[in-house]
Design an enzyme around this catalytic site. Structure first.
Site, PDB file in Angstrom:
ATOM      1  N   LYS A  70       0.779  -0.980   0.125  1.00 51.81           N
ATOM      2  CA  LYS A  70       0.084   0.078   0.089  1.00 51.81           C
ATOM      3  C   LYS A  70       0.949   1.208   0.041  1.00 51.81           C
ATOM      4  O   LYS A  70       2.170   1.025   0.297  1.00 51.81           O
ATOM      5  CB  LYS A  70      -0.971  -0.049   1.108  1.00 51.81           C
ATOM      6  CG  LYS A  70      -0.540   0.129   2.633  1.00 51.81           C
ATOM      7  CD  LYS A  70      -1.638   0.293   3.539  1.00 51.81           C
ATOM      8  CE  LYS A  70      -1.244   0.052   4.805  1.00 51.81           C
ATOM      9  NZ  LYS A  70      -2.460   0.319   5.690  1.00 51.81           N
ATOM     10  N   ILE A  96     -10.499   5.301   2.157  1.00 54.99           N
ATOM     11  CA  ILE A  96      -9.575   5.325   3.236  1.00 54.99           C
ATOM     12  C   ILE A  96      -8.443   6.031   3.545  1.00 54.99           C
ATOM     13  O   ILE A  96      -8.143   6.466   4.552  1.00 54.99           O
ATOM     14  CB  ILE A  96      -8.922   3.779   3.081  1.00 54.99           C
ATOM     15  CG1 ILE A  96      -9.815   2.545   3.164  1.00 54.99           C
ATOM     16  CG2 ILE A  96      -7.659   3.522   3.911  1.00 54.99           C
ATOM     17  CD1 ILE A  96      -9.245   1.162   2.668  1.00 54.99           C
ATOM     18  N   CYS A 155      -2.310  11.422  -5.443  1.00 56.72           N
ATOM     19  CA  CYS A 155      -2.132  12.016  -4.046  1.00 56.72           C
ATOM     20  C   CYS A 155      -2.369  13.619  -4.391  1.00 56.72           C
ATOM     21  O   CYS A 155      -1.859  14.156  -5.109  1.00 56.72           O
ATOM     22  CB  CYS A 155      -0.901  11.742  -3.718  1.00 56.72           C
ATOM     23  SG  CYS A 155      -0.696  12.101  -1.858  1.00 56.72           S
ATOM     24  N   ILE A 218      -5.134   1.338 -13.792  1.00 63.60           N
ATOM     25  CA  ILE A 218      -5.482   2.587 -13.527  1.00 63.60           C
ATOM     26  C   ILE A 218      -5.806   2.683 -11.856  1.00 63.60           C
ATOM     27  O   ILE A 218      -6.139   1.610 -11.200  1.00 63.60           O
ATOM     28  CB  ILE A 218      -6.866   2.992 -14.042  1.00 63.60           C
ATOM     29  CG1 ILE A 218      -7.990   1.909 -13.732  1.00 63.60           C
ATOM     30  CG2 ILE A 218      -6.634   3.160 -15.499  1.00 63.60           C
ATOM     31  CD1 ILE A 218      -9.198   2.392 -14.511  1.00 63.60           C
ATOM     32  N   ASN A 219      -5.680   3.774 -11.212  1.00 63.23           N
ATOM     33  CA  ASN A 219      -6.247   3.970  -9.891  1.00 63.23           C
ATOM     34  C   ASN A 219      -7.623   3.980 -10.028  1.00 63.23           C
ATOM     35  O   ASN A 219      -8.324   3.847 -11.032  1.00 63.23           O
ATOM     36  CB  ASN A 219      -5.287   5.190  -9.219  1.00 63.23           C
ATOM     37  CG  ASN A 219      -5.227   4.972  -7.969  1.00 63.23           C
ATOM     38  OD1 ASN A 219      -6.187   4.540  -7.176  1.00 63.23           O
ATOM     39  ND2 ASN A 219      -3.940   5.433  -7.506  1.00 63.23           N
ATOM     40  N   GLY A 277     -10.466  -4.234 -11.670  1.00 64.15           N
ATOM     41  CA  GLY A 277     -11.459  -5.294 -11.843  1.00 64.15           C
ATOM     42  C   GLY A 277     -11.153  -6.740 -12.095  1.00 64.15           C
ATOM     43  O   GLY A 277     -11.694  -7.193 -12.587  1.00 64.15           O
TER      44      GLY A 277
END
Ligand SMILES: Cc1cc2nc3c(=O)[nH]c(=O)nc-3n(C[C@H](O)[C@H](O)[C@H](O)COP(=O)(O)O)c2cc1C
Length: 337
Positions: A70, A96, A155, A218-219, A277
């Site tokens: 992460k 999160i 970010c 992708i994010n 996915g």
């Protein structure tokens, strides 16, 4: 249409030798990674397997091509208030935030544990300013087990009203360049791109110009779920990131577009790590055919912690059934009309 009705096209090399498949155990899964290779193309998507400790209860980490951590930032962070997850049709929304104990803690406590298990670690790094990304990269130089850095461009940029670095080619370029300058020259630097931009291809080109050795895409996509009982947004942070099968066509489309730009010579060719996915080997094969030479399994891990290894086995079978002796023979094949 049932699975049995579907036509399976075999690759022409296999067809010309009269075969329709190869033994699955002989498929060469060696995957291009930066300027080198990994033993196979499957990794975990950042944020979906922590630092690997939980996942290790379900599968030997060294059997995956790599483990993506992460996202880690220079200082510890507590993330967003709860609730932080919501179910959506064919996916989930998470808010999160970038929770974590900071780069020093990671290097001292998590990385040695991963390295002992033979895991090849792709470390996801981020920060609120360009120099934060560079500080993380510097701290990882010479550390055991690290096979690459993934620069999380989704970010918020403290110097640009919180707009994410991935939002425009110039800020994405600056981050990648700063990381590339301080990271060990032999360590691949991947730029992780966001799909909610005007042109992901322009951002990809800027990252490659800045020295990115690979692109992760992708994010998550931004979204909101409203709770119709409380009449309020479900997530405490209101906007969350949508992931899971619902975003797969968006993700495959992004990989396809960027690989097409590489084929057209508009962007130097670097390996693409595709995600969004992926639940099965067939899903992974879609990304490979679109142009990815690696794939990451994310949301599927929450339902089935063995998913990354299962996807790897299923991808091997899927390649074999279509006559591919090598993973690399299938990369980008959907572009050969
Ligand atoms: C719970 C959760 C946490 C995530 N955390 C991160 C993160 O820390 N850094 C990052 O780059 N992406 C993060 N992502 C995005 C995933 O790495 C991935 O890009 C995205 O979810 C699409 O893949 P998937 O549909 O297989 O989950 C997160 C996704 C989820 C669902």
């Amino acid at each position: 249409m049932t699975g049995a009705d579907r036509t399976v096209f075999v690759n022409t090399a296999a067809a010309s030798t009269g075969g329709t498949g190869v033994p699955s155990e002989s498929v060469d899964l060696t995957a291009p990674f930066g300027g080198g290779t990994l033993p196979n193309p499957v990794t975990t998507a950042s944020g979906c397997a922590g630092y690997g400790r939980e996942l290790a209860k379900f599968l030997p980490l060294a059997e995956l091509g790599s483990i993506t951590t992460k996202t880690i930032m220079p200082a510890p962070r507590s993330g967003r208030p709860t609730p932080r997850m919501a179910e959506t049709p064919s996916g989930m929304l998470n808010g999160i935030g970038l929770q974590g104990s900071g780069i020093e803690h990671f290097v001292a406590n998590e990385l040695p544990w991963l390295a002992e298990r033979g895991a090849r670690v792709l470390v996801s790094v981020a920060g609120e300013r360009v120099e934060d990304f560079a500080a993380c990269a510097r701290a990882l130089n010479g550390q055991p087990g690290v096979v690459g850095l993934e620069v999380n461009l989704s970010c918020p940029n403290a110097d640009n009203s919180g707009l994410v670095f991935a939002a425009n080619p110039a800020t994405a370029h600056d981050v990648v360049q700063a990381v590339r300058e301080v990271a060990e020259p032999t360590l691949p630097v991947y730029a992780k791109l966001a799909p909610d931009v005007t042109s992901i291809t322009d951002v990809a080109k800027a990252c490659v110009r800045a020295g990115a050795d690979g692109l992760s895409m992708i994010n998550t996509l931004p979204g909101v779920v409203i709770d119709t009982d409380t009449l309020r947004p479900h997530l405490a942070g209101v906007v969350g990131g949508l992931s899971g099968p619902a975003i797969r066509p968006v993700a495959v489309g992004c990989v396809y577009a960027v690989h097409a730009a590489m084929r057209a010579g508009e962007c130097a060719a670097v390996p693409i790590l595709g995600m969004g996915g992926i639940r099965t080997g067939r899903d992974a094969l879609e990304f490979v055919l679109a142009g990815a030479s690696g794939v990451a399994v994310g949301t599927a891990i929450f339902n089935d912690p063995t998913a990354p290894l299962r996807v790897l086995d299923e991808l091997r079978e899927a390649l074999a059934a279509r006559g591919f002796a090598k993973l690399t023979d299938a990369v980008g094949l959907a572009h050969h009309h």
